[in-house]
Every structure is written in C-alpha cells, then in structure tokens.
Design an enzyme around this catalytic site. Sequence first.
Site, PDB file in Angstrom:
ATOM      1  N   GLU A   1      -4.252   1.828  -6.962  1.00  0.00           N
ATOM      2  CA  GLU A   1      -4.700   2.891  -6.065  1.00  0.00           C
ATOM      3  C   GLU A   1      -3.810   4.119  -6.260  1.00  0.00           C
ATOM      4  OE1 GLU A   1      -6.874   0.919  -2.581  1.00  0.00           O
ATOM      5  OE2 GLU A   1      -4.787   1.091  -2.021  1.00  0.00           O
TER       6      GLU A   1
ATOM      7  N   HIS B   1       0.862  -1.201   0.000  1.00  0.00           N
ATOM      8  CA  HIS B   1       0.000   0.000   0.000  1.00  0.00           C
ATOM      9  C   HIS B   1       0.891   1.241   0.000  1.00  0.00           C
ATOM     10  CE1 HIS B   1      -2.765   3.096   1.317  1.00  0.00           C
ATOM     11  NE2 HIS B   1      -3.743   2.307   0.899  1.00  0.00           N
TER      12      HIS B   1
END
Length: 252
Positions: free
Chosen positions: A169, A97
Amino acid sequence: MTLWIGTSWKMTKTLAEARAWAEGLREHLAGGAPAGVQPFVIPSFTATTTVREILGEDSPVLLGVQNAHWEDAGAWTGEVSVPQAKDAGAQLVEIGHSERREHFGESVETTRWKVAAALRHGLTPLLCIGESLEVKDAGGSAEFILEQAAGALDGLDADELSRVVIAYEPIWAIGEKGRPATVRELIEPFAALGEAYGGKVTGLLYGGSVNLDNAADLLGIEHVTGLFVGRTAWELEGYLELLRIAEAHAAV
Ligand code: PGA
C-alpha cells in the site's frame, strides 16, 4: 489462485452501522463465497464480536483486527493482544499499516514481533508495507518495501511464511490525500515482491485508492492476488461490487 478481497473500516462505523453492513454481506453470501474469492473484513475492535456473531462461525468471510500487541497479556494499557483478538473471533491481524507507522510508532521491529505473535496463535498476519512519495520520487520504492517486508518476516521458516499475507500500500496512494496509483507505477514493485515472495506467501495484495473503475486493472497486474480496500468498501454496495469484479477476474 484465490483472490483476497477485503476491507479495513479504519476508525469508522457505529455498532448499528457495522451490524447493517455485516447483515447485508451475510445475506448476499448465503450461498457461499464467490468462486475463486476469499472475502475478509477488518472492523474496529468494538465491532469484532458483533460482526463475528452476525457472520457466524462458519462464514466464508474471514474476520480481522486492525492491530494487536506482540505480548499475550500484561500491563499494556490501551492495547489488545492476539489471544484476545482470537477470543473475540478474529482470524486475521492487520500489521504495520502506514497510518500506524506514522502516528503510533509502529516500527519494522514491532511489525516483526506482531507477525510472530499472530503466527504463534494461529492467526493470519496481514502485513502492510509501502513507501512515501519522497522514496518513490527518488526511485527507491522496490528496495524500500523489500526492506520493510524482510524486516518483518525475518527468521520465519517456509511453513510460517506460507501463512502470511502481504499488502503493498504505497502511502501516496492511500486515503483522501492519496491519488490512485496507475498500473504502470505498480508493475515494478510487484515484480520485486513477486520475485521475493511469489508462491511463498498466501497472497500479495494491493491497497490504496482502489475503486470500482480501477479494481479490474489492478487485479490484472502480475503477482497481484487481491485487493485491500478502504473507502470504496465502506458502503456495502461498493464491497459487493468489488467481489463481483474479483469473481469475474477469477473466472478467466
Ligand atoms: P483507501 O484506503 O482505499 O481508502 O485509500 C486504503 C488503505 O488504507 O488500506
């Protein structure tokens, strides 16, 4: 095609809050997962076993952890290994992430080691990739994310690759400081990901400021096979609504 709809709670929720969310979800899904939808939830480490116990072993909801070390065990203070995560009931490992890349030194190399560790122990790696606003403004989004993905997935055979889930993302779209991406902005990156990985991985998800107003449109983008959601899904009602949107989308 199955739509993967999941949430990472990041560093939020007490055990009481985790319990309430998981109990509500279990009740809602008592009859099974919505048709055509694969739900998943990624709590903090502290809530992993609690959520596992509440959902039950046979739950249609996959359970994940937000990070895991590449080694199986050893002198790595503060870290949790994939076998430990598996022992606690996890089936997925979130890897790379952007918050981990930015604040905790996650690199392309460590994401590759972590993907390998997850696969070695039979867990699904959920690899997150995404570019900064600077890269986007310079027109380099597709090239950048393909490089991140290739660096993490380098050397996998077709069978291993088929067990990977990728979440695109964009950093500029994530969290309080982010702004929702438009469908137009996502077409090119997903075309690039689709060309490289479409049909080869388990899923190509989108994440970053997903909300109840944009979810259906995001699911309509070519090659998108799911959504990875933060804030909107932290309230159970938001997550349930996303499941409904995905179920409706899967039905057409
Ligand atoms: P957000 O988080 O939905 O709150 O923007 C997304 C993510 O970081 O995965």
